[in-house]
Design an enzyme around this catalytic site. Sequence first.
Site, PDB file in Angstrom:
ATOM      1  N   THR A 382       0.769  -1.178  -0.078  1.00  0.00           N
ATOM      2  CA  THR A 382      -0.605  -0.061   0.098  1.00  0.00           C
ATOM      3  C   THR A 382       1.138   1.222  -0.052  1.00  0.00           C
ATOM      4  O   THR A 382       1.946   1.466   0.223  1.00  0.00           O
ATOM      5  CB  THR A 382      -1.169  -0.147   0.810  1.00  0.00           C
ATOM      6  OG1 THR A 382      -1.519  -1.166   1.265  1.00  0.00           O
ATOM      7  CG2 THR A 382      -1.993   1.162   1.333  1.00  0.00           C
ATOM      8  N   SER A 454      -7.594  -1.907   6.318  1.00  0.00           N
ATOM      9  CA  SER A 454      -7.089  -1.114   7.311  1.00  0.00           C
ATOM     10  C   SER A 454      -6.491   0.613   7.779  1.00  0.00           C
ATOM     11  O   SER A 454      -5.517   0.735   8.061  1.00  0.00           O
ATOM     12  CB  SER A 454      -5.656  -1.848   7.588  1.00  0.00           C
ATOM     13  OG  SER A 454      -5.905  -3.398   8.416  1.00  0.00           O
ATOM     14  N   GLY A 474       1.091  -1.062   5.419  1.00  0.00           N
ATOM     15  CA  GLY A 474       1.781  -1.931   5.836  1.00  0.00           C
ATOM     16  C   GLY A 474       0.475  -2.807   6.524  1.00  0.00           C
ATOM     17  O   GLY A 474       0.667  -3.163   7.378  1.00  0.00           O
TER      18      GLY A 474
HETATM   19  N1  GLY Z   1      -5.187  -4.089   1.507  1.00  0.00           N
HETATM   20  C1  GLY Z   1      -4.869  -3.148   2.600  1.00  0.00           C
HETATM   21  C2  GLY Z   1      -5.185  -2.817   2.993  1.00  0.00           C
HETATM   22  O1  GLY Z   1      -6.541  -2.303   2.648  1.00  0.00           O
HETATM   23  O2  GLY Z   1      -5.680  -2.739   4.689  1.00  0.00           O
END
Ligand code: GLY
Length: 570
Positions: A382, A454, A474
Amino acid sequence: MTRNLIGKTCFSLFVWFLPLSLFCQNGINPYHYSIQKKVLCSKGAVVSAHALASKTGVAILKQGGNAIDAAIATQLALAVVYPGAGNIGGGGFLVAHLSAGTNIALDFREKAPALATRDMYLDKAGNPLLSLSQNGPLASGVPGTVAGLFASLKYARLPFSKLIQPAIDLAEKGFTLTEAEADAFNKNREAFLKYNSIPPAFVKDSGWKAGDTLVQKDLAKTLKLIRDQGQKGFYEGETARLITEEMQRGKGIISQDDLKNYKARERTPALFDYKKYTILTMPLPSSGGVVLQQMMKMAEDQPLKSFGFQSVKAVHLMTEIERLAYADRAKYLGDADYFKVPVKTLVSYPYLNQRMSLYNPEKAGNSKDIQGGTISPVSEETTHIDVYDKDGNAVSVTTTLNGSFGCKVVVAGAGFLLNNEMDDFSVKPGVPNMYGAVGAEANAIAPGKRMLSSMTPTIVLNKNRPYLVVGTPGGTTITTSVFQTLMNILEFDMNADDAVNKPKFHHQWLPDQLFVEAAFPAAVSEQLKKMGYTLKQREQIGRTEVIRILPGGQIEAVGDSRGEDTAEGY
Ligand code: GLY
């Protein structure tokens, strides 16, 4: 005035023999640039995962763009120069505080395609098939990033064509790779060949090395379609056709209708008080806003400051707070458009006080005993960008492909990577996803539903003016990294550099392990083990970007030293 505090130049390459005009875009030389970790400046700043993207954002600020303009241009540049996570084939969240006082929360999270089913990643015996939720076209949710860029454009000042041009130039004329980028392409070579029928631009038979130039002609073509046709240049016509052809080749299920129907959503921002500050962050379908709010409220009346930074008592307390919040995440959180989530209760003081009664100051908790709270029925790869402009507008935006290089599929002819965000759903209750996170009914797959995230783009306001702009990649460590960075500044009185770069720790309920970075103090680790914790060292926790507006208006911008993140300002 701009002053490099450290000006840590990690990388610098020279191509002297080319005429400068050939490659200087906005005064930026994509073949000769350096990474700068900190800047102290007075007008505006951008922090992102790549020097060329941060420089692009600051160039837009200098040309009269506001923080939203700069965030759009930086995101687009990242889609070219940071393909492991920067994207147009993924999704994300943006929060902003405009100087007029408006708070914005924009959701451009990917969605499950219409043909998605709850058990699509289970075999006949009900066993999870995580290779399908993590790799190849079936792992991809319907991308949201391009819709997000256009949804934010109404707050921008400059024409879109100006904001996307630096990205087009970087794709068309190329840019120089750092050693880390060359290594990342080489490490993923087999996966790129396995999941793509036509080898993408990221594959070089002789292997990449620092100083090589990456040119992405197909991506440049797609960016031009977006420049000329707007959102339709991605979700309809040629690009949509190329995406669906890629789906057909690899048994994916995203249809032309899925693309055409995708909409970014303006959400009501998550806003809550922490002592004298107001925290502005992202609501569902990111878990970030709920989990951060729970953690900060559980910490608020605890004597963290007197315990001291990374004292055994402070780490124990914060770990137990993280455990409690992540247990609730697993049990209750998902897309609130599809599942009734008791957000109000989860972030209420009576509920959180009851949760804190499970905290034993002498002993590590146990995730078998600590489940998600009881509520009576009535709720890693990310990338993050911080921007602050001279008028006091602040933008915090986190976007993702999920895993590094997403599902590893580059849309043939269109040159961009697709996400593997479907793995952020709970493919089966209790089965961990690639971040080890488990979920339940709230985050089960359903057509059109957004998978739980997240991502925690956050702005801290003091007297309704931005004080901090914070965020990080992360996976599940995102929210704990933001939590600890905020505590480091708001409780332990650190400057932005220390708050970002001091070692971090992470607990997410399950697995019942306390993850610590290598530099975490060994003596504290030993004492935590004696209290009953199982510690596990992991490479890095987050890559946090912080902009802090100092009393008097000076801007302190810091890019995390865990990566090649760069802070630029003027
Ligand atoms: N793909 C990581 C998140 O959206 O938390």
